[in-house]
Enzyme design. Structure first.
Site, PDB file in Angstrom:
ATOM      1  N   CYS A 103       0.844  -1.193   0.000  1.00  0.00           N
ATOM      2  CA  CYS A 103       0.000   0.000   0.000  1.00  0.00           C
ATOM      3  C   CYS A 103       0.887   1.254   0.000  1.00  0.00           C
ATOM      4  O   CYS A 103       1.846   1.346  -0.757  1.00  0.00           O
ATOM      5  CB  CYS A 103      -0.939  -0.079   1.195  1.00  0.00           C
ATOM      6  N   THR A 104       0.591   2.215   0.854  1.00  0.00           N
ATOM      7  CA  THR A 104       1.361   3.457   0.886  1.00  0.00           C
ATOM      8  C   THR A 104       2.681   3.327   1.640  1.00  0.00           C
ATOM      9  O   THR A 104       3.374   4.325   1.836  1.00  0.00           O
ATOM     10  CB  THR A 104       0.521   4.592   1.505  1.00  0.00           C
TER      11      THR A 104
END
Length: 215
Positions: A103-104
């Protein structure tokens, strides 16, 4: 061999719990590495959805890692400016055989100086933000491998990436044992139409045939 899984306040739970399940299953059924949950401080860490997790080690007493996974979540917005965390990731990254983000978590890798000039991906809602960094080639796939750096799309995608990583470093039979033991045979069912109609839906979601990482 030691595999570190980084956590921090407001980390997205499945970003690290999904890979943790694959990694510890690998250890159990196919001789995978020792796994440690690492955080900056001792004591419980509160995640994005309220789960409280006790890390095994802190930055100060963490041993040299062979592998490191950096998850994402809203907490990354703060951690990309956390000098101690970035120093830890950068220092451990120098000795790691592979570094993985979910993800981030890719933004943490970038802030630590590990993503420049690489191909990578992130959560579909942050793809344009990753492109805006200017020195990352953004690939809209479920997960991406660029040499020893792996990155995945959001949340559940970390499970797919970790299983593919196990296959790459330990062979398909080891990955097969993990897949069977965890009963991870995801459905190809697409619910509703958002994956085709949402303007920001990633390419891999629009095209279900995208199954392999970019190299």
């Amino acid at each position: 061999m030691t595999f570190g899984v980084l956590i921090f306040p407001n980390v997205e739970e499945l970003d690290f719990v999904g890979p943790w399940e694959m990694l510890t299953m690998w250890q159990q059924v196919a001789g995978g590495p020792k796994c440690l949950v690492v955080s900056e401080h001792a004591g419980p860490v509160t995640c994005a959805k309220g789960l409280s997790v006790n890390p095994h080690v802190t930055f100060e007493d963490c041993p040299p890692l062979d592998y490191l996974l950096v998850p994402g979540g809203q907490g990354t917005r703060v951690e990309v400016t956390n000098a101690k965390l970035l120093e830890f990731v950068a220092a451990q990254g120098k000795g790691c055989q592979a570094i993985l983000s979910v993800c981030t978590g890719s933004f943490v890798l970038h802030a630590a100086g590990l993503l420049a000039g690489k191909k990578a991906t992130t959560h579909w809602g942050s793809l344009e933000r990753l492109r805006a960094l200017g020195n990352v080639t953004v690939i809209e796939e479920r997960f991406v491998q660029d040499e020893n750096l792996w990155s995945s799309a959001g949340v559940s995608a970390g499970i797919d990436m970790t299983l593919a990583f196990i296959s790459a470093v330990a062979g398909e039979e080891s990955a097969s044992k993990v897949q069977l033991a965890s009963e991870y045979y995801p459905s190809t069912k697409r619910y509703g139409s958002l994956h085709n109609t949402h303007p920001a839906a990633p390419a891999y979601a629009r095209d279900a045939s995208q199954e392999t990482p970019s190299k």
